[in-house]
Design a protein around this motif. Structure first.
Motif, PDB file in Angstrom:
ATOM      1  N   ASN A 169       0.816  -1.228   0.000  1.00  0.00           N
ATOM      2  CA  ASN A 169       0.000   0.000   0.000  1.00  0.00           C
ATOM      3  C   ASN A 169       0.846   1.275   0.000  1.00  0.00           C
ATOM      4  O   ASN A 169       0.328   2.375  -0.061  1.00  0.00           O
ATOM      5  N   MET A 170       2.150   1.122   0.060  1.00  0.00           N
ATOM      6  CA  MET A 170       3.041   2.297   0.021  1.00  0.00           C
ATOM      7  C   MET A 170       3.587   2.541  -1.383  1.00  0.00           C
ATOM      8  O   MET A 170       4.312   3.512  -1.601  1.00  0.00           O
ATOM      9  N   VAL A 171       3.284   1.649  -2.332  1.00  0.00           N
ATOM     10  CA  VAL A 171       3.953   1.687  -3.633  1.00  0.00           C
ATOM     11  C   VAL A 171       3.722   3.010  -4.369  1.00  0.00           C
ATOM     12  O   VAL A 171       4.663   3.621  -4.896  1.00  0.00           O
ATOM     13  N   GLU A 172       2.470   3.465  -4.366  1.00  0.00           N
ATOM     14  CA  GLU A 172       2.150   4.682  -5.124  1.00  0.00           C
ATOM     15  C   GLU A 172       2.979   5.871  -4.617  1.00  0.00           C
ATOM     16  O   GLU A 172       3.597   6.598  -5.395  1.00  0.00           O
ATOM     17  N   ALA A 175       6.717   5.430  -5.339  1.00  0.00           N
ATOM     18  CA  ALA A 175       7.022   5.596  -6.770  1.00  0.00           C
ATOM     19  C   ALA A 175       7.084   7.079  -7.119  1.00  0.00           C
ATOM     20  O   ALA A 175       7.840   7.487  -8.003  1.00  0.00           O
ATOM     21  N   ARG A 176       6.332   7.888  -6.399  1.00  0.00           N
ATOM     22  CA  ARG A 176       6.320   9.328  -6.667  1.00  0.00           C
ATOM     23  C   ARG A 176       7.517  10.034  -6.010  1.00  0.00           C
ATOM     24  O   ARG A 176       8.143  10.906  -6.612  1.00  0.00           O
ATOM     25  N   ASP A 177       7.839   9.632  -4.769  1.00  0.00           N
ATOM     26  CA  ASP A 177       8.767  10.436  -3.971  1.00  0.00           C
ATOM     27  C   ASP A 177      10.217   9.944  -3.927  1.00  0.00           C
ATOM     28  O   ASP A 177      11.104  10.682  -3.517  1.00  0.00           O
ATOM     29  N   VAL A 178      10.449   8.688  -4.281  1.00  0.00           N
ATOM     30  CA  VAL A 178      11.769   8.099  -4.060  1.00  0.00           C
ATOM     31  C   VAL A 178      12.382   7.742  -5.415  1.00  0.00           C
ATOM     32  O   VAL A 178      11.666   7.378  -6.342  1.00  0.00           O
ATOM     33  N   ASP A 179      13.690   7.865  -5.556  1.00  0.00           N
ATOM     34  CA  ASP A 179      14.323   7.566  -6.854  1.00  0.00           C
ATOM     35  C   ASP A 179      14.601   6.074  -7.027  1.00  0.00           C
ATOM     36  O   ASP A 179      14.464   5.535  -8.115  1.00  0.00           O
ATOM     37  N   VAL A 180      15.038   5.440  -5.940  1.00  0.00           N
ATOM     38  CA  VAL A 180      15.265   3.987  -5.964  1.00  0.00           C
ATOM     39  C   VAL A 180      14.505   3.400  -4.772  1.00  0.00           C
ATOM     40  O   VAL A 180      14.731   3.809  -3.630  1.00  0.00           O
ATOM     41  N   ILE A 181      13.597   2.471  -5.034  1.00  0.00           N
ATOM     42  CA  ILE A 181      12.817   1.871  -3.947  1.00  0.00           C
ATOM     43  C   ILE A 181      13.550   0.622  -3.450  1.00  0.00           C
ATOM     44  O   ILE A 181      13.819  -0.297  -4.217  1.00  0.00           O
ATOM     45  N   GLN A 182      13.853   0.644  -2.154  1.00  0.00           N
ATOM     46  CA  GLN A 182      14.581  -0.494  -1.571  1.00  0.00           C
ATOM     47  C   GLN A 182      13.605  -1.533  -1.013  1.00  0.00           C
ATOM     48  O   GLN A 182      12.688  -1.196  -0.278  1.00  0.00           O
ATOM     49  N   VAL A 183      13.833  -2.794  -1.389  1.00  0.00           N
ATOM     50  CA  VAL A 183      13.108  -3.899  -0.764  1.00  0.00           C
ATOM     51  C   VAL A 183      14.105  -4.543   0.187  1.00  0.00           C
ATOM     52  O   VAL A 183      15.154  -5.034  -0.242  1.00  0.00           O
ATOM     53  N   GLY A 184      13.809  -4.521   1.465  1.00  0.00           N
ATOM     54  CA  GLY A 184      14.749  -5.008   2.465  1.00  0.00           C
ATOM     55  C   GLY A 184      14.807  -6.526   2.503  1.00  0.00           C
ATOM     56  O   GLY A 184      13.955  -7.224   1.929  1.00  0.00           O
ATOM     57  N   ALA A 185      15.831  -7.022   3.198  1.00  0.00           N
ATOM     58  CA  ALA A 185      16.059  -8.464   3.303  1.00  0.00           C
ATOM     59  C   ALA A 185      14.808  -9.193   3.805  1.00  0.00           C
ATOM     60  O   ALA A 185      14.454 -10.263   3.318  1.00  0.00           O
ATOM     61  N   ARG A 186      14.124  -8.572   4.767  1.00  0.00           N
ATOM     62  CA  ARG A 186      12.957  -9.238   5.370  1.00  0.00           C
ATOM     63  C   ARG A 186      11.770  -9.316   4.429  1.00  0.00           C
ATOM     64  O   ARG A 186      10.817 -10.044   4.663  1.00  0.00           O
ATOM     65  N   ASN A 187      11.795  -8.531   3.396  1.00  0.00           N
ATOM     66  CA  ASN A 187      10.674  -8.520   2.439  1.00  0.00           C
ATOM     67  C   ASN A 187      11.034  -9.132   1.090  1.00  0.00           C
ATOM     68  O   ASN A 187      10.251  -9.013   0.153  1.00  0.00           O
ATOM     69  N   MET A 188      12.201  -9.766   1.019  1.00  0.00           N
ATOM     70  CA  MET A 188      12.623 -10.284  -0.288  1.00  0.00           C
ATOM     71  C   MET A 188      11.614 -11.258  -0.874  1.00  0.00           C
ATOM     72  O   MET A 188      11.476 -11.371  -2.089  1.00  0.00           O
ATOM     73  N   GLN A 189      10.903 -11.970   0.000  1.00  0.00           N
ATOM     74  CA  GLN A 189       9.902 -12.903  -0.528  1.00  0.00           C
ATOM     75  C   GLN A 189       8.474 -12.459  -0.204  1.00  0.00           C
ATOM     76  O   GLN A 189       7.568 -13.286  -0.120  1.00  0.00           O
ATOM     77  N   ASN A 190       8.288 -11.157  -0.084  1.00  0.00           N
ATOM     78  CA  ASN A 190       6.917 -10.617   0.035  1.00  0.00           C
ATOM     79  C   ASN A 190       6.404 -10.483  -1.399  1.00  0.00           C
ATOM     80  O   ASN A 190       6.549  -9.440  -2.047  1.00  0.00           O
ATOM     81  N   PHE A 191       5.841 -11.579  -1.901  1.00  0.00           N
ATOM     82  CA  PHE A 191       5.542 -11.657  -3.332  1.00  0.00           C
ATOM     83  C   PHE A 191       4.481 -10.659  -3.782  1.00  0.00           C
ATOM     84  O   PHE A 191       4.523 -10.176  -4.910  1.00  0.00           O
ATOM     85  N   MET A 192       3.533 -10.321  -2.877  1.00  0.00           N
ATOM     86  CA  MET A 192       2.514  -9.318  -3.238  1.00  0.00           C
ATOM     87  C   MET A 192       3.195  -7.973  -3.484  1.00  0.00           C
ATOM     88  O   MET A 192       2.887  -7.268  -4.433  1.00  0.00           O
ATOM     89  N   LEU A 193       4.137  -7.644  -2.587  1.00  0.00           N
ATOM     90  CA  LEU A 193       4.872  -6.382  -2.731  1.00  0.00           C
ATOM     91  C   LEU A 193       5.698  -6.398  -4.019  1.00  0.00           C
ATOM     92  O   LEU A 193       5.695  -5.421  -4.789  1.00  0.00           O
ATOM     93  N   LEU A 194       6.379  -7.500  -4.282  1.00  0.00           N
ATOM     94  CA  LEU A 194       7.223  -7.592  -5.482  1.00  0.00           C
ATOM     95  C   LEU A 194       6.389  -7.407  -6.742  1.00  0.00           C
ATOM     96  O   LEU A 194       6.780  -6.698  -7.678  1.00  0.00           O
ATOM     97  N   LYS A 195       5.209  -8.014  -6.761  1.00  0.00           N
ATOM     98  CA  LYS A 195       4.351  -7.903  -7.951  1.00  0.00           C
ATOM     99  C   LYS A 195       3.885  -6.463  -8.159  1.00  0.00           C
ATOM    100  O   LYS A 195       3.850  -5.972  -9.282  1.00  0.00           O
ATOM    101  N   GLU A 196       3.524  -5.801  -7.054  1.00  0.00           N
ATOM    102  CA  GLU A 196       3.085  -4.395  -7.180  1.00  0.00           C
ATOM    103  C   GLU A 196       4.225  -3.526  -7.709  1.00  0.00           C
ATOM    104  O   GLU A 196       4.035  -2.659  -8.543  1.00  0.00           O
ATOM    105  N   LEU A 197       5.440  -3.786  -7.202  1.00  0.00           N
ATOM    106  CA  LEU A 197       6.599  -3.014  -7.668  1.00  0.00           C
ATOM    107  C   LEU A 197       6.888  -3.316  -9.136  1.00  0.00           C
ATOM    108  O   LEU A 197       7.398  -2.474  -9.870  1.00  0.00           O
TER     109      LEU A 197
END
Ligand code: PEP
Ligand code: MN
Length: 337
Positions: A169-172, A175-197
């Motif tokens: 829910n933070m993707v939008e 995507a607007r405010d940050v130049d490079v979006i970091q996915v942290g180690a703990r979220n590497m397999q958060n597949f819903m987040l990866l798909k949204e990104l």
């Protein structure tokens, strides 16, 4: 992929299996031996569910010849990718240097550090606004307020900003405010987040999971790429091993391994890998010498009072010293900073 059929499997069941596979657009070469029938699958087998294949009662064995990742695979994309971020890039001839505090703590703190790391030659500013802490009672970050402070630091210095996202829910906003979006180690397999990104076209810094194999890490990159976003920078940040002396074990061999397996650029974060500021400099040097496309370093003007990861942060003076040595090392491996 090769499928070995059990002896005595009925002809009809073999035909049914071949029919199913061919329906997926894959050609099947059949070799009939005295005991076993072997099926050689030719085509894009990445969508074949190997576990489902294994439970088929006429199947004796299934072997993958090709890795399950395709878009991230160097085999299908021999040229190294370079990921552009404005006028900067990861994966070209230049080493990308991301530096800044673990967490954004105040406007004054982030602007001060941003100016210092820029002066020393950093090309990106990092700062966590949302912190995925092990304890819910530890500092969790300033949230969107922190993101606004990062934007001020960017305005003041011109440094593009890198910050960690925690959920889809933070993707939008990211995507607007940050130049490079970091996915942290703990979220590497958060597949819903990866798909949204994957639905954005933003550069994604994908850190290796705490206990992830290189193949699992590349499969996470594949998740993002399968939705159409190829702008991925991988980040080795140390993995869990039996060694307790360091916070994690920096797997420097992941750099040449990734270079061989994938066309995606890879950077190294020696701060989270070691957990100790005094180890950051030698490990950052090793990273650049090993062929990494960049580094990410935690820098704090007052590590003793940092709200997170002070122990692994180096000071701007130390960072400057590190940059001076990296200029020499990068030259020796055909790169520049
Ligand atoms: C970070 O970079 O601030 C961070 C939390 O790193 P990691 O996800 O690698 O632990
Ligand atoms: Mn940190």
């Amino acid at each position: 992929m090769v499928i070995v059929i059990k002896p005595h499997a009925s002809k009809q069941r073999i035909e049914e299996l071949i029919y199913d596979i061919e329906n997926n657009g894959i050609a099947v070469e059949r070799v009939v031996g005295s005991d076993y029938t072997i099926l050689g699958l030719v085509g894009d087998t990445s969508k074949i569910d190997i576990d489902r294949m294994r439970v088929n009662e006429i199947v004796h064995k299934v072997m993958r010849i090709q890795e399950p990742f395709k878009r991230a695979n160097r085999l299908f994309h021999p040229k190294s990718s370079s990921i552009k971020v404005g006028d900067r890039e990861f994966g070209g001839g230049k080493i990308g240097v991301i530096a800044g505090p673990c967490s954004v703590e105040s406007e004054e703190q982030i602007v001060t550090i941003a100016k210092k790391v820029k002066e020393a030659g950093a090309s990106f500013l990092r700062g966590g606004a949302f912190k995925p802490r092990t304890s819910p009672y530890s500092f969790q970050g300033l949230g969107y307020e922190g993101l606004e402070m990062l934007k001020i630091a960017k305005q003041e210095t011109g440094l593009p900003i890198v910050s960690e996202i925690l959920s889809e829910n933070m993707v939008e906003r990211f995507a607007r405010d940050v130049d490079v979006i970091q996915v942290g180690a703990r979220n590497m397999q958060n597949f819903m987040l990866l798909k949204e990104l994957g639905k954005t076209r933003k550069p994604i810094l994908l850190k290796r999971g705490l206990s992830a194999t290189i193949e699992e890490w590349l499969m996470s990159a594949e998740y993002i790429m399968s939705e159409g976003n190829n702008n991925i920078i991988l980040c080795e940040r140390g993995i869990r091993t039996f060694e307790k002396y360091t916070r994690n074990t920096l797997d420097i061999s992941a750099v040449p391994a990734i270079k061989r397996m994938s066309h995606l650029p890879i950077i190294v974060d020696p701060s989270h890998a070691t957990g100790m500021g005094w180890m950051v400099m030698p490990m950052a040097r090793a990273a650049v010498a090993s062929g990494a496309d960049g580094i990410m370093i935690e820098v704090h003007n007052d590590p003793e009072h940092a709200l997170s990861d002070g122990n692994q942060s180096i000071t701007p003076i130390e960072f400057n010293e590190l940059m001076n040595s990296l200029r020499i090392i990068s030259g020796a491996v055909g790169r520049s900073i």
